[in-house]
Design a protein around this motif. Structure first.
Motif, PDB file in Angstrom:
ATOM      1  N   ARG A  16       3.674   4.334  -8.271  1.00 18.76           N
ATOM      2  CA  ARG A  16       2.341   4.923  -8.044  1.00 18.76           C
ATOM      3  C   ARG A  16       2.388   6.034  -7.010  1.00 18.76           C
ATOM      4  O   ARG A  16       1.638   6.986  -7.068  1.00 18.76           O
ATOM      5  N   THR A  17       3.267   5.858  -6.014  1.00 15.28           N
ATOM      6  CA  THR A  17       3.374   6.876  -4.961  1.00 15.28           C
ATOM      7  C   THR A  17       4.842   7.082  -4.641  1.00 15.28           C
ATOM      8  O   THR A  17       5.527   6.136  -4.232  1.00 15.28           O
ATOM      9  N   VAL A 105      -2.624  14.971   4.946  1.00 16.13           N
ATOM     10  CA  VAL A 105      -2.001  14.208   3.858  1.00 16.13           C
ATOM     11  C   VAL A 105      -2.887  13.012   3.492  1.00 16.13           C
ATOM     12  O   VAL A 105      -3.119  12.732   2.308  1.00 16.13           O
ATOM     13  N   ALA A 106      -3.430  12.347   4.500  1.00 18.37           N
ATOM     14  CA  ALA A 106      -4.277  11.172   4.240  1.00 18.37           C
ATOM     15  C   ALA A 106      -5.495  11.562   3.406  1.00 18.37           C
ATOM     16  O   ALA A 106      -5.838  10.885   2.431  1.00 18.37           O
ATOM     17  N   ARG A 107      -6.140  12.662   3.776  1.00 19.91           N
ATOM     18  CA  ARG A 107      -7.367  13.043   3.084  1.00 19.91           C
ATOM     19  C   ARG A 107      -7.091  13.484   1.645  1.00 19.91           C
ATOM     20  O   ARG A 107      -7.817  13.144   0.720  1.00 19.91           O
ATOM     21  N   ASP A 118      -2.845   8.535 -11.180  1.00 18.02           N
ATOM     22  CA  ASP A 118      -2.199   7.222 -11.251  1.00 18.02           C
ATOM     23  C   ASP A 118      -0.846   7.302 -10.531  1.00 18.02           C
ATOM     24  O   ASP A 118      -0.419   6.368  -9.873  1.00 18.02           O
ATOM     25  N   LEU A 119      -0.189   8.460 -10.641  1.00 21.28           N
ATOM     26  CA  LEU A 119       1.068   8.710  -9.919  1.00 21.28           C
ATOM     27  C   LEU A 119       0.878   9.909  -8.999  1.00 21.28           C
ATOM     28  O   LEU A 119       0.476  10.983  -9.451  1.00 21.28           O
ATOM     29  N   VAL A 120       1.155   9.720  -7.705  1.00 22.97           N
ATOM     30  CA  VAL A 120       1.109  10.837  -6.756  1.00 22.97           C
ATOM     31  C   VAL A 120       2.519  11.065  -6.234  1.00 22.97           C
ATOM     32  O   VAL A 120       3.143  10.144  -5.694  1.00 22.97           O
ATOM     33  N   VAL A 121       3.037  12.272  -6.443  1.00 19.89           N
ATOM     34  CA  VAL A 121       4.356  12.643  -5.922  1.00 19.89           C
ATOM     35  C   VAL A 121       4.136  13.526  -4.698  1.00 19.89           C
ATOM     36  O   VAL A 121       3.408  14.515  -4.766  1.00 19.89           O
ATOM     37  N   LEU A 144       0.846   6.392   3.607  1.00 16.15           N
ATOM     38  CA  LEU A 144       0.874   6.517   2.144  1.00 16.15           C
ATOM     39  C   LEU A 144       1.282   5.209   1.470  1.00 16.15           C
ATOM     40  O   LEU A 144       0.962   4.985   0.307  1.00 16.15           O
ATOM     41  N   GLN A 145       2.024   4.367   2.194  1.00 15.53           N
ATOM     42  CA  GLN A 145       2.582   3.141   1.611  1.00 15.53           C
ATOM     43  C   GLN A 145       3.203   3.410   0.241  1.00 15.53           C
ATOM     44  O   GLN A 145       2.808   2.804  -0.760  1.00 15.53           O
TER      45      GLN A 145
END
Ligand SMILES: Nc1ncnc2c1ncn2[C@@H]1O[C@H](COP(=O)(O)OP(=O)(O)OP(=O)(O)O)[C@@H](O)[C@H]1O
Ligand SMILES: [Mg+2]
Length: 296
Positions: A16-17, A105-107, A118-121, A144-145
């Motif tokens: 997912r990440t 990055v968090a925002r 669904d997938l963040v690279v 980001l976990q």
């Protein structure tokens, strides 16, 4: 199948990440695109989160940027270069701006999920060593976990950092070598890349707004010489915690006032001061706001 291809194959199915880390010129951005290409082909909803504030794949320098990918055509360099959203950092290198990078990055990560990814690279800067490199990457992982961290390394240069990530977090960590064929980019070439990306951002029709000296974050000290803000990069606030885009200031000495120059047509609610001045076109020169403000 080589180790990179095997990793891509595995990652696109259920991760997912995915966070990519590595020094300068280790193939991070190329691997990010390869991962996304395969994931799109597998029918997944994908986002590219570009957390490198210097050598951008998506959008202008001095920002963290997000591109939502609708299909493989969005991975073409010219299309990928146009961000869907940007968050202002204000510096073309993360040193001295770790908080701004991590917060941005968090925002944008939250925004990617809200928009259905669904997938963040996540692609990152080449700052991997020393206290700053470790603190930056540690906190990116903390927030980001990611379920996969890919480390691209020359020799064993990433082992200290990957060891830290492995000890503190329950993420899978995969060290890879640098692919043969990767060519190093000179310091001068990097500066040219940044300048070109900035010039492209400002290459559209530009709008001009009169700026009151009370709209800045950080606020200007009393009796501040506004001339010192000439050509300073700023982030345009939307007044709701986000950013409309970038601009730069122009000082008008005869009027003693400031103007904002920006490709964004909507007037901003407030302005974040950056730590770079755009000189000779769009080349970014570092500015220390604390010494500019005389506040240490
Ligand atoms: N697998 C590969 N085979 C051949 N060339 C590659 C490969 N991966 C990357 N390259 C080339 O090497 C150069 C650096 O790659 P890339 O930009 O992906 O690295 P990076 O780690 O993101 O660099 P930067 O530190 O500038 O962000 C590019 O010119 C790219 O085309
Ligand atoms: Mg890169």
């Amino acid at each position: 199948m080589n180790e990179h291809e095997a990793l891509v194959e595995e990652a696109v199915r259920e991760r997912r990440t995915v966070l990519l880390v590595g020094g300068l010129d280790t193939g991070k951005s190329t691997l990010a695109r390869a991962l996304l290409q395969a994931a799109l082909a597998a029918g997944r909803a994908c986002a590219f989160l570009d957390a490198d504030v210097g050598q951008k794949t998506v959008g202008p320098p001095a920002t963290v940027t997000l591109k939502m990918l609708r299909g493989p055509e969005d991975l073409e360099p010219d299309v990928l270069a146009r961000q869907d959203a940007l968050w202002f950092v204000g510096s073309t290198s993360p040193e001295g701006h770790l908080l701004q990078v991590v917060s941005a990055v968090a925002r944008l990560y939250a925004m990617a999920r809200e928009r259905g990814a669904d997938l963040v690279v996540v692609d990152t800067s080449g700052l991997i060593s020393g206290v700053h490199g470790q603190v930056l990457k540690y906190h990116k992982v903390e927030l980001l976990q990611p379920d996969l961290v890919v480390g691209l390394q020359r020799g064993e240069e990433l082992l200290p950092l990957l060891g830290v990530i492995q000890r503190f977090f329950a993420t899978q960590v995969v060290p890879l070598g640098v692919p043969p064929g990767v060519v190093p980019t000179s310091v001068e070439r990097r500066a040219e890349n940044r300048e070109r990306a900035m010039a492209r951002y400002f290459g559209e029709e530009l709008h001009r707004f009169r700026v009151k000296p009370t709209v800045f974050m950080p606020a200007l000290p009393p009796l501040f010489d506004l001339g010192q803000l000439d050509r300073l990069l700023v982030g345009l606030s939307d007044g709701a915690g986000g950013y409309l885009g970038l601009g730069y200031l122009e000082h008008l000495p005869e009027e003693g006032s400031l103007r904002l120059i920006t490709p964004v047509a909507a007037g901003p609610k407030a302005l974040r001061l950056g730590s770079v001045r755009l000189e000779n076109g769009y080349r970014a020169k570092r500015v220390d706001l604390r010494s500019l403000f005389g506040s240490g």
